[in-house]
Scaffold this active site. Sequence first.
Site, PDB file in Angstrom:
ATOM      1  N   LYS A 227       0.270   5.593   8.237  1.00 45.87           N
ATOM      2  CA  LYS A 227       0.959   5.641   6.945  1.00 45.87           C
ATOM      3  C   LYS A 227      -0.030   5.790   5.805  1.00 45.87           C
ATOM      4  O   LYS A 227       0.149   6.610   4.896  1.00 45.87           O
ATOM      5  CB  LYS A 227       1.806   4.382   6.778  1.00 45.87           C
ATOM      6  CG  LYS A 227       2.634   4.336   5.502  1.00 45.87           C
ATOM      7  CD  LYS A 227       2.025   3.482   4.411  1.00 45.87           C
ATOM      8  CE  LYS A 227       1.969   2.015   4.751  1.00 45.87           C
ATOM      9  NZ  LYS A 227       1.506   1.192   3.608  1.00 45.87           N
TER      10      LYS A 227
ATOM     11  N   LYS B 226      -7.205   1.714  -2.607  1.00 48.17           N
ATOM     12  CA  LYS B 226      -6.790   1.324  -1.253  1.00 48.17           C
ATOM     13  C   LYS B 226      -6.807   2.532  -0.323  1.00 48.17           C
ATOM     14  O   LYS B 226      -7.244   2.435   0.828  1.00 48.17           O
ATOM     15  CB  LYS B 226      -5.390   0.696  -1.281  1.00 48.17           C
ATOM     16  CG  LYS B 226      -4.833   0.326   0.101  1.00 48.17           C
ATOM     17  CD  LYS B 226      -5.740  -0.661   0.838  1.00 48.17           C
ATOM     18  CE  LYS B 226      -5.277  -0.915   2.280  1.00 48.17           C
ATOM     19  NZ  LYS B 226      -4.047  -1.695   2.389  1.00 48.17           N
TER      20      LYS B 226
ATOM     21  N   SER C 133       0.866  -1.185   0.000  1.00 43.63           N
ATOM     22  CA  SER C 133       0.000   0.000   0.000  1.00 43.63           C
ATOM     23  C   SER C 133       0.898   1.230   0.000  1.00 43.63           C
ATOM     24  O   SER C 133       1.520   1.553   1.014  1.00 43.63           O
ATOM     25  CB  SER C 133      -0.910   0.007   1.230  1.00 43.63           C
ATOM     26  OG  SER C 133      -1.806  -1.083   1.191  1.00 43.63           O
TER      27      SER C 133
END
Length: 300
Positions: A238, A170, A95
Amino acid sequence: MAKIGFIGLGIMGGPMAGHLVAGRHDVHLYSRGKVPQALLDAGGLACKNGREVAQKADVVIMMVPDTPHVEDALFSAEGIATGLSKGKVVVDMSSISPIATKDFAKRINELGCDYLDAPVSGGEVGAKAASLTIMVGGPQAAFDRVKPLFDLMGKNITLVGGNGDGQTTKVANQIIVALTIEAVGEALLLAAKAGADPAKVRQALMGGFASSRILEVHGERMVKRTFDPGFRIELHQKDLNLALATARQIGVALPNTATCQELFNACAAHGGSAWDHSGMVRALEGMANFEIGQKASASG
């Protein structure tokens, strides 16, 4: 039998690679740490670097933590790009930044190879159960070629669009998850401090329009105070950083995403970087000076 490379054998990558080995494929493995012995015992083949993986495999899959790790795996002195030959496919299941992904894809395309960005949702549980949701960006022909491998690792597999679109999906997923955790946390905290039984409130809400996977799984974590990680706060931080950075670059305001990031930051400041992301509720509880597990009368 396909010749597959797999780079990054951590909490997610290890089980994902294991499913490919179990599928009787020729799987060439590399990780910064040691290749897990269980994968070697099952028939996986250890390589000394990304170059060797790319030389031996027709499809090279990466599952590493963040954008700089993908760039290093691809373009370092002994990276994947140095071992590629025309016609191979590189698949990034990490990701990372959608914008960086488009650049990485262009550089791999210039070597005569296809590139798919294919981040996943489902966490460690989904990786072990081969039930991951896989969101893919890239050309249809490359997707069709790799789809049988995706089928060994996941259940809901969608080609969303071109390179970068998988990563964008995502990021969108992580926004929805974070905001829903925050909403569930607020709701159960309000109910608990008002004197209602939060477990029964959750049970009641599960039968209505507010029902969600987050309410089911993470609502239970909040009630039972089980914050051992399925997905760590630092990893969700993140992902929200990616969302906020991308939003700045394309001129989109994400006010509630920013709020959730600040709540995660508050948890991290209290030593919670490794808590499960449902632990975001602890930041809300801190502001209320009340925990969901308390009796309302104890709040003073």
